[in-house]
Design an enzyme around this catalytic site. Structure first.
Site, PDB file in Angstrom:
ATOM      1  N   HIS A  72     130.200  16.411 102.178  1.00 30.28           N
ATOM      2  CA  HIS A  72     130.273  17.831 101.818  1.00 30.28           C
ATOM      3  C   HIS A  72     130.387  18.711 103.058  1.00 30.28           C
ATOM      4  O   HIS A  72     129.853  19.820 103.098  1.00 30.28           O
ATOM      5  CB  HIS A  72     129.042  18.255 101.006  1.00 30.28           C
ATOM      6  CG  HIS A  72     128.909  17.535  99.699  1.00 30.28           C
ATOM      7  ND1 HIS A  72     129.470  17.990  98.527  1.00 30.28           N
ATOM      8  CD2 HIS A  72     128.302  16.369  99.373  1.00 30.28           C
ATOM      9  CE1 HIS A  72     129.186  17.149  97.552  1.00 30.28           C
ATOM     10  NE2 HIS A  72     128.497  16.144  98.034  1.00 30.28           N
ATOM     11  N   ASN A 145     127.463  18.694  91.354  1.00 28.41           N
ATOM     12  CA  ASN A 145     128.889  18.508  91.602  1.00 28.41           C
ATOM     13  C   ASN A 145     129.705  19.159  90.489  1.00 28.41           C
ATOM     14  O   ASN A 145     129.146  19.616  89.500  1.00 28.41           O
ATOM     15  CB  ASN A 145     129.236  17.015  91.657  1.00 28.41           C
ATOM     16  CG  ASN A 145     128.878  16.374  92.994  1.00 28.41           C
ATOM     17  OD1 ASN A 145     128.621  17.066  93.984  1.00 28.41           O
ATOM     18  ND2 ASN A 145     128.842  15.057  93.020  1.00 28.41           N
ATOM     19  N   TYR A 359     117.742  14.428 101.656  1.00 28.34           N
ATOM     20  CA  TYR A 359     118.173  15.756 102.102  1.00 28.34           C
ATOM     21  C   TYR A 359     117.283  16.348 103.179  1.00 28.34           C
ATOM     22  O   TYR A 359     117.762  16.966 104.127  1.00 28.34           O
ATOM     23  CB  TYR A 359     118.300  16.693 100.898  1.00 28.34           C
ATOM     24  CG  TYR A 359     119.471  16.323 100.004  1.00 28.34           C
ATOM     25  CD1 TYR A 359     119.471  15.125  99.303  1.00 28.34           C
ATOM     26  CD2 TYR A 359     120.580  17.129  99.882  1.00 28.34           C
ATOM     27  CE1 TYR A 359     120.533  14.748  98.504  1.00 28.34           C
ATOM     28  CE2 TYR A 359     121.656  16.772  99.082  1.00 28.34           C
ATOM     29  CZ  TYR A 359     121.627  15.580  98.396  1.00 28.34           C
ATOM     30  OH  TYR A 359     122.686  15.213  97.617  1.00 28.34           O
TER      31      TYR A 359
END
Ligand code: HDE
Length: 689
Positions: A72, A145, A359
């Site tokens: 991304h 997404n 993350y």
């Protein structure tokens, strides 16, 4: 101080500060006297190590780029707000869902997955759809997404998937493309990717605009109410403009026409006040319903059709402000699925569980410090305080001695620091006795995850014939780029379980014999088609948010241009004038106008529909201009509406335009046609698989 614009004997310009121009300083606030010359020993050097102004400037420049996201990396973002339509207090205690009409600020970043930060906007790829909601109880990140399923079931396969899709390890190419050996090698060996491959090869992967895509949270999450009751939820973002994709040839040509096509489109729409909007939908269900479904709701390669569990629309997201600074906001924003608030909780989806770790780790490595949450775009908009201290780039200055807890330094005062609260604090959903499964510790996929093909088939049969042909052609295109001969047959062998028809078409397109069917781990079930999965069945025929390109030249009919522009504006659309030269175009009434784009740099891919308003002379001139012929040819080939003056017909003929419902005389109503694509036309101009 008076401004001076002075040249020195060396020739460089010194612009000094005045009432309008503040002082240029270094990062310590010290005024800089000379921003043109480094400090030298004598007139001709050497440069002195002592030059702290030079060193600071170059040092900062050297560090201007931070590591890009491993996935991304290329994204575009905007600020906005979420507005709740109705209270969901009975389902969740999350503060953001309590009061109808209340607005919560947010920041949304939409991205491609495979390419680097500098790659193009329109490759065939999944799009990330990440929303950071700055709620009163802390940040809630819904990191999803534009497709409701994913390639893999277990987070442990993610590094393999991403290594396979990104540019190959030895050559460093291809950039932002899945059409290469390693990706298809991995896919062919991992049948659990079957469903997602249908999505990735469909037109969902080549959106017309970020404003015309759906967003999905993918995993099943939980909502928990004040009584501790849990409800499963799947999150959906539904675009107000409806769904719209490009055709593959158009997407590929957009890569040369405008690398920033989606980024520009989003930015320009917000600048002109045409704020992109999505509605938030929820599929809500309980454990009993989950148990009754013929797939596991913890498996991220599965969706729940809207026809099975309807979507409840609960609010809307409006993006109404562009970032002020790309780096500070779009690049530094750090999403994390673990950012939830009380009332929103996780499930045991093994893909989600892996993400909860990844993350935070990735942000530390990318933003260089555990204090990345203090960067304005990441900081909550509610108070936040704890005993975490110090670290690189610490921007806070905590007061007092208490940096631990419990403490008894000053029980009443601010100095004692914050305390936990069992009432308002987040407590993980405990589960109900019947849900709790205590078993051996295993590395295993549950049997309920074994059916890899039924939903892939459901997706394929839910598409229009034209969309099915696009999927087949995309597979042929991608597999034709694979150089290792043993890989495509393995993909087709898997495809036979999804659809015999599709597999046969792909084998034919590749010119290979149909391989034996791959074995399956579970019987393939026949699900009903879900019309909600098709783009073409869900497009909105509105000019709202769309743009018409009008090709003109000297001598073009001024009143026809004027009328068309007004009609387009009335229908909520935009238009841009394209001409062989940018300035000084003399129209039929001798007025002079300026175009918005020069023909060579403004191909018709950039528009949703086109009009060709030319005089006889203009047409004669453009018949000798390859870019003009291509402009019309591509508009026709990309299935767009074309309006033209009678005089422009020879150009349409030369471009091979065949009259159909999408080709109209400019004097006739064009607006309805302009909002559509003419998919029936495609069989005339393209041999789809
Ligand atoms: Fe991500 N993903 N992901 N992902 N993902 C990242 O975090 C990861 C997955 C998604 O605009 C990374 O900040 C793992 C699914 C978006 O900044 C990283 C797994 C979905 C974004 C990471 C997944 C996503 C990311 C890289 C397998 C859809 C961009 C940079 C379990 C629901 C957010 C970063 C933005 C970014 C890990 C799978 C969505 C490495 C381990 C499934 C939209 O942490």
């Amino acid at each position: 101080m008076k401004s001076t614009n002075k040249k020195t004997p060396g020739g460089e310009t010194h612009q000094t500060s005045d009432e309008q121009h503040p002082y240029l300083t270094n990062n310590q606030g010290m005024h800089i006297s000379d921003n043109q010359n480094s400090l030298k020993s004598g007139q001709r050097g050497p440069v002195l190590l002592e030059d702290f102004v030079l060193r600071e400037k170059i040092f900062h420049f050297d560090h201007e780029r931070i590591p890009e996201r491993i996935v991304h990396a290329r994204g575009s973002a905007a600020h906005g707000y979420f507005e709740l339509y109705e209270s969901l207090a009975d389902i969740t205690k999350a503060d953001i869902f309590q009061r109808a009409g209340e607005k919560t600020p947010l920041f949304t970043r939409i991205s491609t997955v495979a390419g680097g930060a500098g790659s193009v906007d329109t490759p065939r790829d999944v799009r990330g759809f990440a929303v950071k909601l700055y709620t009163k109880e802390g940040n809630w990140d819904l990191v999803g997404n534009n497709m409701p399923v994913f390639f893999i079931q277990d987070a442990i396969k993610f590094p393999d998937l991403i290594h396979a899709v990104k540019m190959e390890a030895n050559t460093g190419y291809p950039q932002a493309a899945s059409a290469h050996d390693t990706f298809w090698d991995f896919i062919s060996l991992m049948p659990e990717t079957s469903h997602m491959i249908m999505w990735a090869m469909s037109d969902r992967a080549i959106p017309r605009s970020l404003r015309m895509m759906e967003g999905f949270g993918i995993h099943t999450f939980r909502l928990v109410n004040a009584k501790g009751k849990s409800t499963f939820v799947k999150f959906h973002w539904k675009p107000k403009l409806g769904l719209q994709s490009t055709v593959w040839d158009e997407a590929a040509k957009l890569q040369s026409a405008d690398n920033d096509y989606h980024r520009r489109d989003l930015h320009e729409a917000i600048e002109r006040g045409d704020f992109p909007e999505w509605e938030l939908g929820m599929q809500l269900f309980d454990q009993r319903k989950a148990d009754s479904l013929p797939y596991d709701v913890l498996d991220s390669t599965k969706l729940i059709p809207e026809e099975v569990i309807p979507i409840r629309i609960v609010g809307r997201m409006v993006l109404d402000r562009n970032p002020d600074n790309f780096f500070a906001e779009t690049e530094q924003v750090a999403f994390c699925p673990a950012n939830v608030v009380p009332g929103i909780d996780f499930t045991d989806d093994p893909l989600l569980q892996g993400r909860l770790f990844s993350y935070l780790d990735t942000q530390k490595s990318r933003l260089g410090t555990a204090n990345f949450h203090q960067i304005p775009i990441n900081a909550p908009k509610c108070p936040f305080m704890n005993f975490q201290r110090d670290g690189m780039m610490q921007t806070e200055v905590p007061k007092g001695r208490a940096n631990y807890e419990p403490n008894s330094l000053d029980m009443a005062g601010e100095e004692a620091g914050p305390r936990e609260c069992p009432v308002t604090g987040f407590s993980s959903f405990k589960g109900r006795a019947e849900e709790e499964e205590q078993g051996d510790r295993l590395r295993i996929r549950p049997a309920s995850f074994a059916d890899h093909y039924s939903q892939a088939r459901m997706f394929f049969i839910s598409q229009t014939e034209n969309e099915q042909a696009h999927i087949a052609s995309a597979l042929v295109f991608e597999l034709s780029k694979v150089t290792l001969a043993h890989i495509p047959p393995r993909v087709v062998a898997n495809l036979r379980n999804t659809s015999e028809d599709l597999a046969a078409r792909v084998a034919k397109g590749l010119g290979i014999p149909l391989p034996a069917k791959a074995p399956t781990a579970a019987p393939v079930q026949d699900f009903k088609p879900s019309p909600a999965l098709s783009i073409q069945k869900n497009m909105k025929t509105s000019l709202q948010g769309r743009c018409v390109g009008i090709l003109i030249a000297d001598g073009s009919d001024a009143s026809a241009i004027d009328k068309l522009k007004k009609d387009i504006a009335k229908a909520g659309g935009n238009c841009k004038l394209v001409a062989p030269k940018l300035n000084g175009i003399v129209l039929s009434d001798k007025s002079t106008i300026k175009a918005d784009g020069q023909l060579a740099g403004t191909p018709s891919q950039l528009f949703d529909a086109v009009a060709v308003i030319l005089s006889d002379n203009g047409t004669a001139m453009l018949l000798k201009e390859g870019a003009a012929v291509q402009w019309v040819m591509d508009a026709f080939g990309h299935l767009k509406a074309i309006a033209a003056t009678k005089e422009a017909m020879p150009l349409l003929d030369k471009a091979g335009v065949v009259k159909d419902a999408g080709v109209v005389d400019v004097s006739k109503p064009f607006i309805d046609a302009a909002a559509k694509r003419f998919f029936d036309r495609e069989v005339l101009i393209r041999n789809l698989a």
